[in-house]
Scaffold this motif. Structure first.
Motif, PDB file in Angstrom:
ATOM      1  N   LEU A   1      16.517 -54.097  -4.742  1.00 38.02           N
ATOM      2  CA  LEU A   1      16.234 -53.662  -6.157  1.00 38.02           C
ATOM      3  C   LEU A   1      15.923 -55.261  -6.827  1.00 38.02           C
ATOM      4  CD1 LEU A   1      19.249 -51.417  -7.209  1.00 38.02           C
ATOM      5  CD2 LEU A   1      16.731 -50.865  -6.902  1.00 38.02           C
ATOM      6  N   ARG A   2      15.047 -55.020  -7.777  1.00 38.58           N
ATOM      7  CA  ARG A   2      14.733 -56.358  -8.677  1.00 38.58           C
ATOM      8  C   ARG A   2      14.655 -55.895  -9.978  1.00 38.58           C
ATOM      9  NH1 ARG A   2      15.132 -57.305  -4.019  1.00 38.58           N
ATOM     10  NH2 ARG A   2      13.997 -58.497  -2.601  1.00 38.58           N
ATOM     11  N   CYS A   3      14.632 -57.259 -10.730  1.00 32.92           N
ATOM     12  CA  CYS A   3      14.495 -57.140 -12.188  1.00 32.92           C
ATOM     13  C   CYS A   3      13.065 -57.510 -12.603  1.00 32.92           C
ATOM     14  CB  CYS A   3      15.393 -58.076 -12.821  1.00 32.92           C
ATOM     15  SG  CYS A   3      15.261 -58.147 -14.708  1.00 32.92           S
TER      16      CYS A   3
ATOM     17  N   LEU B   1      23.868 -38.004 -10.263  1.00 31.81           N
ATOM     18  CA  LEU B   1      23.825 -38.952  -9.438  1.00 31.81           C
ATOM     19  C   LEU B   1      22.351 -39.143  -8.501  1.00 31.81           C
ATOM     20  CD1 LEU B   1      27.635 -38.917  -8.238  1.00 31.81           C
ATOM     21  CD2 LEU B   1      26.417 -40.417 -10.256  1.00 31.81           C
ATOM     22  N   THR B   2      21.441 -38.358  -8.826  1.00 34.45           N
ATOM     23  CA  THR B   2      20.475 -38.270  -8.045  1.00 34.45           C
ATOM     24  C   THR B   2      19.250 -39.108  -8.646  1.00 34.45           C
ATOM     25  OG1 THR B   2      19.422 -36.158  -8.947  1.00 34.45           O
ATOM     26  CG2 THR B   2      20.910 -35.965  -6.961  1.00 34.45           C
ATOM     27  N   ARG B   3      19.625 -39.654  -9.760  1.00 36.35           N
ATOM     28  CA  ARG B   3      18.433 -40.348 -10.344  1.00 36.35           C
ATOM     29  C   ARG B   3      17.888 -41.579  -9.586  1.00 36.35           C
ATOM     30  NH1 ARG B   3      21.303 -41.623 -16.354  1.00 36.35           N
ATOM     31  NH2 ARG B   3      21.505 -39.270 -16.546  1.00 36.35           N
ATOM     32  N   GLU B   4      16.603 -41.847  -9.870  1.00 34.58           N
ATOM     33  CA  GLU B   4      15.718 -42.893  -9.256  1.00 34.58           C
ATOM     34  C   GLU B   4      15.998 -44.215  -9.739  1.00 34.58           C
ATOM     35  OE1 GLU B   4      13.594 -44.273  -5.978  1.00 34.58           O
ATOM     36  OE2 GLU B   4      14.183 -42.102  -6.386  1.00 34.58           O
ATOM     37  N   VAL B   5      16.662 -45.190  -8.990  1.00 37.44           N
ATOM     38  CA  VAL B   5      16.698 -46.517  -9.595  1.00 37.44           C
ATOM     39  C   VAL B   5      15.725 -47.384  -9.326  1.00 37.44           C
ATOM     40  CG1 VAL B   5      18.390 -48.607  -9.269  1.00 37.44           C
ATOM     41  CG2 VAL B   5      19.249 -46.143  -8.986  1.00 37.44           C
ATOM     42  N   THR B   6      15.076 -47.944 -10.362  1.00 40.49           N
ATOM     43  CA  THR B   6      13.890 -48.874 -10.334  1.00 40.49           C
ATOM     44  C   THR B   6      13.939 -50.391 -10.277  1.00 40.49           C
ATOM     45  OG1 THR B   6      13.438 -48.532 -12.598  1.00 40.49           O
ATOM     46  CG2 THR B   6      12.512 -46.825 -11.463  1.00 40.49           C
ATOM     47  N   GLY B   7      15.361 -50.716 -10.621  1.00 42.94           N
ATOM     48  CA  GLY B   7      15.594 -52.178 -10.565  1.00 42.94           C
ATOM     49  C   GLY B   7      16.803 -52.296 -11.246  1.00 42.94           C
ATOM     50  N   GLY B   8      17.385 -53.453 -11.527  1.00 45.46           N
ATOM     51  CA  GLY B   8      18.735 -53.913 -11.661  1.00 45.46           C
ATOM     52  C   GLY B   8      18.697 -54.842 -12.818  1.00 45.46           C
ATOM     53  N   TYR B   9      19.834 -54.882 -13.810  1.00 41.68           N
ATOM     54  CA  TYR B   9      19.961 -55.787 -14.699  1.00 41.68           C
ATOM     55  C   TYR B   9      21.440 -56.005 -14.701  1.00 41.68           C
ATOM     56  CZ  TYR B   9      18.682 -59.114 -18.384  1.00 41.68           C
ATOM     57  OH  TYR B   9      18.657 -60.033 -19.418  1.00 41.68           O
ATOM     58  N   VAL B  10      21.753 -57.540 -14.884  1.00 38.30           N
ATOM     59  CA  VAL B  10      23.000 -57.674 -14.997  1.00 38.30           C
ATOM     60  C   VAL B  10      23.463 -58.757 -16.225  1.00 38.30           C
ATOM     61  CG1 VAL B  10      22.919 -59.949 -13.625  1.00 38.30           C
ATOM     62  CG2 VAL B  10      25.140 -59.016 -14.136  1.00 38.30           C
ATOM     63  N   SER B  11      24.576 -58.151 -17.114  1.00 36.37           N
ATOM     64  CA  SER B  11      24.725 -58.878 -18.257  1.00 36.37           C
ATOM     65  C   SER B  11      25.986 -58.412 -18.856  1.00 36.37           C
ATOM     66  CB  SER B  11      23.309 -58.955 -19.366  1.00 36.37           C
ATOM     67  OG  SER B  11      24.069 -59.674 -20.486  1.00 36.37           O
TER      68      SER B  11
ATOM     69  N   VAL C   1      19.881 -49.910 -12.923  1.00 41.92           N
ATOM     70  CA  VAL C   1      21.260 -49.738 -13.132  1.00 41.92           C
ATOM     71  C   VAL C   1      21.783 -51.044 -13.764  1.00 41.92           C
ATOM     72  CG1 VAL C   1      21.437 -50.767 -10.673  1.00 41.92           C
ATOM     73  CG2 VAL C   1      23.282 -49.270 -11.629  1.00 41.92           C
ATOM     74  N   TRP C   2      22.752 -51.103 -14.469  1.00 42.49           N
ATOM     75  CA  TRP C   2      23.272 -52.292 -15.225  1.00 42.49           C
ATOM     76  C   TRP C   2      24.624 -52.528 -14.662  1.00 42.49           C
ATOM     77  CZ3 TRP C   2      25.134 -51.232 -20.941  1.00 42.49           C
ATOM     78  CH2 TRP C   2      25.747 -52.542 -21.523  1.00 42.49           C
TER      79      TRP C   2
ATOM     80  N   GLY D   1      17.647 -45.912 -21.553  1.00 37.15           N
ATOM     81  CA  GLY D   1      17.316 -45.162 -20.514  1.00 37.15           C
ATOM     82  C   GLY D   1      17.740 -45.670 -19.145  1.00 37.15           C
ATOM     83  N   ILE D   2      18.920 -46.684 -19.177  1.00 39.05           N
ATOM     84  CA  ILE D   2      19.647 -47.031 -18.086  1.00 39.05           C
ATOM     85  C   ILE D   2      20.130 -45.815 -16.882  1.00 39.05           C
ATOM     86  CG2 ILE D   2      21.713 -48.180 -17.144  1.00 39.05           C
ATOM     87  CD1 ILE D   2      20.916 -50.444 -19.502  1.00 39.05           C
ATOM     88  N   CYS D   3      19.945 -45.826 -15.943  1.00 36.25           N
ATOM     89  CA  CYS D   3      20.350 -44.771 -14.966  1.00 36.25           C
ATOM     90  C   CYS D   3      21.613 -44.663 -14.482  1.00 36.25           C
ATOM     91  CB  CYS D   3      19.302 -44.688 -13.754  1.00 36.25           C
ATOM     92  SG  CYS D   3      19.550 -46.077 -12.445  1.00 36.25           S
ATOM     93  N   GLY D   4      22.558 -45.874 -14.784  1.00 36.40           N
ATOM     94  CA  GLY D   4      23.847 -45.911 -14.684  1.00 36.40           C
ATOM     95  C   GLY D   4      24.337 -47.305 -14.756  1.00 36.40           C
TER      96      GLY D   4
END
Length: 113
Positions: free
Chosen positions: A110-112, A21-31, A46-47, A64-67
């Protein structure tokens, strides 16, 4: 931002606490379409989805999605949780609708890309 920061800021429920749970989140995606996520999500994202079946873990691993954040009080199937734990893919849940959760992710920066 770390995944643990998102969990705290959004009051997410972690379904796979043994994952990183310490992974770096670089953006997000929703689908909710797996093919769309395969085509457009990037490693470190993050998805956000309402899907809860086993195939989401395969897609997250492939990209390679972080979560994965499941919305609308969705509960992942037991085999999904077991596979996610084995693949070290964090799964979290939220009572929020996707629209509201994504707005909060955006407000957190967060951005896509």
């Amino acid at each position: 931002m770390k995944l643990s920061d998102l969990i705290e800021n959004l009051s997410l429920e972690v379904k796979t606490p043994e994952t990183d749970l310490t992974r770096e989140v670089t953006g997000g995606y929703v689908s909710d379409m797996l093919s769309d996520v395969i085509a457009n999500a990037k490693a470190g994202y993050v998805w956000v989805t309402f899907q809860s079946h086993l195939n989401i873990v395969a897609v997250a691993s492939l990209k390679g999605i972080c979560g994965i954040i499941m919305v609308n009080n969705r509960v992942p199937a037991r085999e999904t949780i077991l596979k996610a734990a084995a693949e070290n893919i964090p799964i979290m849940t939220s009572s929020l609708a996707a629209f509201e959760l994504v707005g909060k992710l955006y407000a957190l920066g967060l951005r896509c890309r």
